[in-house]
Structures are given as structure tokens and as C-alpha cells.
Design a protein around this motif. Structure first.
Motif, PDB file in Angstrom:
ATOM      1  N   LYS A   1      -5.171  35.310  70.294  1.00 37.71           N
ATOM      2  CA  LYS A   1      -5.704  36.778  69.890  1.00 37.71           C
ATOM      3  C   LYS A   1      -6.825  36.777  70.842  1.00 37.71           C
ATOM      4  CE  LYS A   1      -9.122  38.105  66.253  1.00 37.71           C
ATOM      5  NZ  LYS A   1     -10.155  37.828  65.208  1.00 37.71           N
ATOM      6  N   LYS A   2      -7.529  35.995  71.354  1.00 39.79           N
ATOM      7  CA  LYS A   2      -8.091  36.376  72.928  1.00 39.79           C
ATOM      8  C   LYS A   2      -7.549  36.189  73.947  1.00 39.79           C
ATOM      9  CE  LYS A   2     -11.981  35.995  69.578  1.00 39.79           C
ATOM     10  NZ  LYS A   2     -12.419  36.904  69.581  1.00 39.79           N
ATOM     11  N   LEU A   3      -6.606  35.280  74.373  1.00 38.33           N
ATOM     12  CA  LEU A   3      -6.114  35.655  75.568  1.00 38.33           C
ATOM     13  C   LEU A   3      -4.903  35.583  75.893  1.00 38.33           C
ATOM     14  CD1 LEU A   3      -7.874  32.428  76.097  1.00 38.33           C
ATOM     15  CD2 LEU A   3      -8.668  34.409  77.409  1.00 38.33           C
ATOM     16  N   ASP A   4      -4.101  35.667  74.989  1.00 41.23           N
ATOM     17  CA  ASP A   4      -2.350  36.094  74.619  1.00 41.23           C
ATOM     18  C   ASP A   4      -1.839  34.715  75.326  1.00 41.23           C
ATOM     19  OD1 ASP A   4      -0.388  37.349  73.374  1.00 41.23           O
ATOM     20  OD2 ASP A   4      -0.038  38.472  75.598  1.00 41.23           O
ATOM     21  N   GLU A   5      -2.681  33.702  75.883  1.00 44.99           N
ATOM     22  CA  GLU A   5      -2.003  32.589  75.260  1.00 44.99           C
ATOM     23  C   GLU A   5      -1.473  31.614  74.187  1.00 44.99           C
ATOM     24  OE1 GLU A   5      -1.191  31.933  78.251  1.00 44.99           O
ATOM     25  OE2 GLU A   5      -2.546  32.952  79.508  1.00 44.99           O
ATOM     26  N   ASP A   6      -0.064  31.357  74.513  1.00 45.14           N
ATOM     27  CA  ASP A   6       0.475  30.547  73.298  1.00 45.14           C
ATOM     28  C   ASP A   6       0.794  28.754  73.368  1.00 45.14           C
ATOM     29  OD1 ASP A   6       1.689  32.522  71.959  1.00 45.14           O
ATOM     30  OD2 ASP A   6       3.796  32.534  73.489  1.00 45.14           O
ATOM     31  N   MET A   7       0.739  28.275  72.700  1.00 48.19           N
ATOM     32  CA  MET A   7      -0.281  26.179  72.928  1.00 48.19           C
ATOM     33  C   MET A   7      -0.067  25.189  71.773  1.00 48.19           C
ATOM     34  SD  MET A   7      -4.712  25.736  72.764  1.00 48.19           S
ATOM     35  CE  MET A   7      -4.037  24.777  72.255  1.00 48.19           C
ATOM     36  N   GLU A   8      -0.046  24.548  71.753  1.00 46.96           N
ATOM     37  CA  GLU A   8       0.443  23.380  70.890  1.00 46.96           C
ATOM     38  C   GLU A   8      -0.684  23.863  69.415  1.00 46.96           C
ATOM     39  OE1 GLU A   8      -2.311  21.613  73.616  1.00 46.96           O
ATOM     40  OE2 GLU A   8      -0.077  22.384  73.701  1.00 46.96           O
ATOM     41  N   THR A   9      -0.427  23.326  68.629  1.00 44.69           N
ATOM     42  CA  THR A   9      -0.760  23.055  67.266  1.00 44.69           C
ATOM     43  C   THR A   9      -2.052  22.085  67.826  1.00 44.69           C
ATOM     44  OG1 THR A   9       0.605  22.406  65.661  1.00 44.69           O
ATOM     45  CG2 THR A   9      -0.703  22.197  64.606  1.00 44.69           C
ATOM     46  N   PHE A  10      -3.447  22.871  67.267  1.00 42.27           N
ATOM     47  CA  PHE A  10      -4.035  22.043  67.557  1.00 42.27           C
ATOM     48  C   PHE A  10      -5.729  22.718  66.565  1.00 42.27           C
ATOM     49  CE2 PHE A  10      -8.341  21.396  69.806  1.00 42.27           C
ATOM     50  CZ  PHE A  10      -8.274  20.477  71.214  1.00 42.27           C
ATOM     51  N   THR A  11      -6.764  21.973  65.876  1.00 42.77           N
ATOM     52  CA  THR A  11      -7.018  22.380  65.140  1.00 42.77           C
ATOM     53  C   THR A  11      -8.504  21.502  64.325  1.00 42.77           C
ATOM     54  OG1 THR A  11      -5.668  23.212  63.933  1.00 42.77           O
ATOM     55  CG2 THR A  11      -7.068  22.720  62.441  1.00 42.77           C
ATOM     56  N   ILE A  12      -9.384  21.931  64.667  1.00 50.47           N
ATOM     57  CA  ILE A  12     -10.757  21.330  64.339  1.00 50.47           C
ATOM     58  C   ILE A  12     -10.938  21.506  63.616  1.00 50.47           C
ATOM     59  CG2 ILE A  12     -12.876  20.982  65.698  1.00 50.47           C
ATOM     60  CD1 ILE A  12     -12.736  22.142  68.908  1.00 50.47           C
ATOM     61  N   LEU A  13     -11.545  20.279  62.921  1.00 49.35           N
ATOM     62  CA  LEU A  13     -11.679  20.362  61.368  1.00 49.35           C
ATOM     63  C   LEU A  13     -13.614  20.284  61.852  1.00 49.35           C
ATOM     64  CD1 LEU A  13      -9.955  19.030  59.287  1.00 49.35           C
ATOM     65  CD2 LEU A  13      -9.786  21.177  59.719  1.00 49.35           C
ATOM     66  N   GLY A  14     -15.101  20.554  61.562  1.00 51.34           N
ATOM     67  CA  GLY A  14     -16.413  19.872  61.364  1.00 51.34           C
ATOM     68  C   GLY A  14     -16.186  19.040  60.359  1.00 51.34           C
ATOM     69  N   ALA A  15     -16.552  18.280  60.230  1.00 50.12           N
ATOM     70  CA  ALA A  15     -16.928  17.269  58.954  1.00 50.12           C
ATOM     71  C   ALA A  15     -18.559  16.789  58.951  1.00 50.12           C
ATOM     72  CB  ALA A  15     -16.113  15.701  58.973  1.00 50.12           C
ATOM     73  N   CYS A  16     -18.754  16.556  58.320  1.00 45.18           N
ATOM     74  CA  CYS A  16     -20.043  16.567  57.527  1.00 45.18           C
ATOM     75  C   CYS A  16     -20.402  15.323  55.558  1.00 45.18           C
ATOM     76  CB  CYS A  16     -21.723  17.172  57.386  1.00 45.18           C
ATOM     77  SG  CYS A  16     -22.659  17.256  57.056  1.00 45.18           S
TER      78      CYS A  16
END
Length: 136
Positions: free
Chosen positions: A44-59
């Protein structure tokens, strides 16, 4: 000291991996407060494709409360990030790596001795969660 704790999931997809990670964290008293889809954000921000990458913030609220009571600035290191990302060495896209920050870094980064047992407890719980994720 290792900066992170990790495991690899083979023959899986992101939705299955996220559920497995969330369940394992929940069993150890962690909730997921945030989720960042890095792949979608880069598109969305850079129109760049990349692999799956998700960050979960756990507490884990009990541990976070104790750590913040010792040193409020520890909030800069919260929540504990848990990353689910594609293994770029696998061209099938069905191997995902799960990584969590090693909480022992809290004590070493701050030099605050009172954080050491709190970080050790958080580390043990995250290690158990990672072991559960790795189990078949």
C-alpha cells in the motif's frame, strides 16, 4: 544471549500459523494486542511486493504490569513482538518462521537488575509457547 526465540512451521499457511501462534500464546497468558500486516503495508505505502510478514504484539498483562512498576520506560519494549514470516529459502511459500523477541533483553538493555527475574519469567513462558507451536 540470543535476540530471539524461533521455530519453523512447514506445510502451512498464514491463517493456520496465526491461529496456532495465538493459541499457544494464550495458553501462556499472553493476548495479542496488535497485528501488523507488513506485506500489505509495503504494498500500500510503497507499491512493493514482499513475502508473507506479520507482526503480532503479544502481552502478558501480569508480567507487563510488574515490569512497568520497576521501570516505566520498559513500555518502549512492549508489547513483545512475535513475527510470522515466510522462509524465503522455500519457494513453495508453505514454510513459515515464527520468531519472538527474547525478553531477557529487557534486563540487559536497561541494566535494571530488578527486571531480570521478570524477564526470565516472560522468556520461559514464550519458550513454552514456541515449543507448543513447534509441536506436531
Amino acid at each position: 544471549m540470543e535476540p530471539g526465540l524461533s521455530t519453523t512451521l512447514t506445510d502451512t499457511d498464514l491463517a493456520t500459523a496465526k491461529q496456532k501462534v495465538t493459541d499457544a500464546l494464550d495458553e501462556q497468558g499472553f493476548g495479542v494486542l496488535t497485528e501488523i500486516d507488513v506485506q500489505a503495508t509495503m504494498k500500500k505505502k510503497l507499491d512493493e511486493d514482499m513475502e508473507t510478514f506479520t507482526i503480532l504484539g503479544a502481552c502478558n498483562p501480569h508480567i507487563a504490569h510488574r515490569a512497568l512498576g520497576v521501570r516505566p520506560q520498559i513500555g518502549m519494549l512492549l508489547p513483545c513482538n512475535v513475527v510470522i514470516r515466510a522462509d524465503t529459502a522455500d519457494d513453495t511459500g508453505r514454510t513459515l518462521i515464527v520468531e519472538a523477541m527474547n525478553p531477557d533483553l529487557m534486563g540487559s538493555v536497561t541494566g535494571e537488575q530488578a527486571l531480570t527475574p521478570i524477564a526470565a519469567e516472560a522468556g520461559e513462558l514464550l519458550r513454552r509457547a514456541i515449543a507448543t507451536i513447534a509441536a506436531p
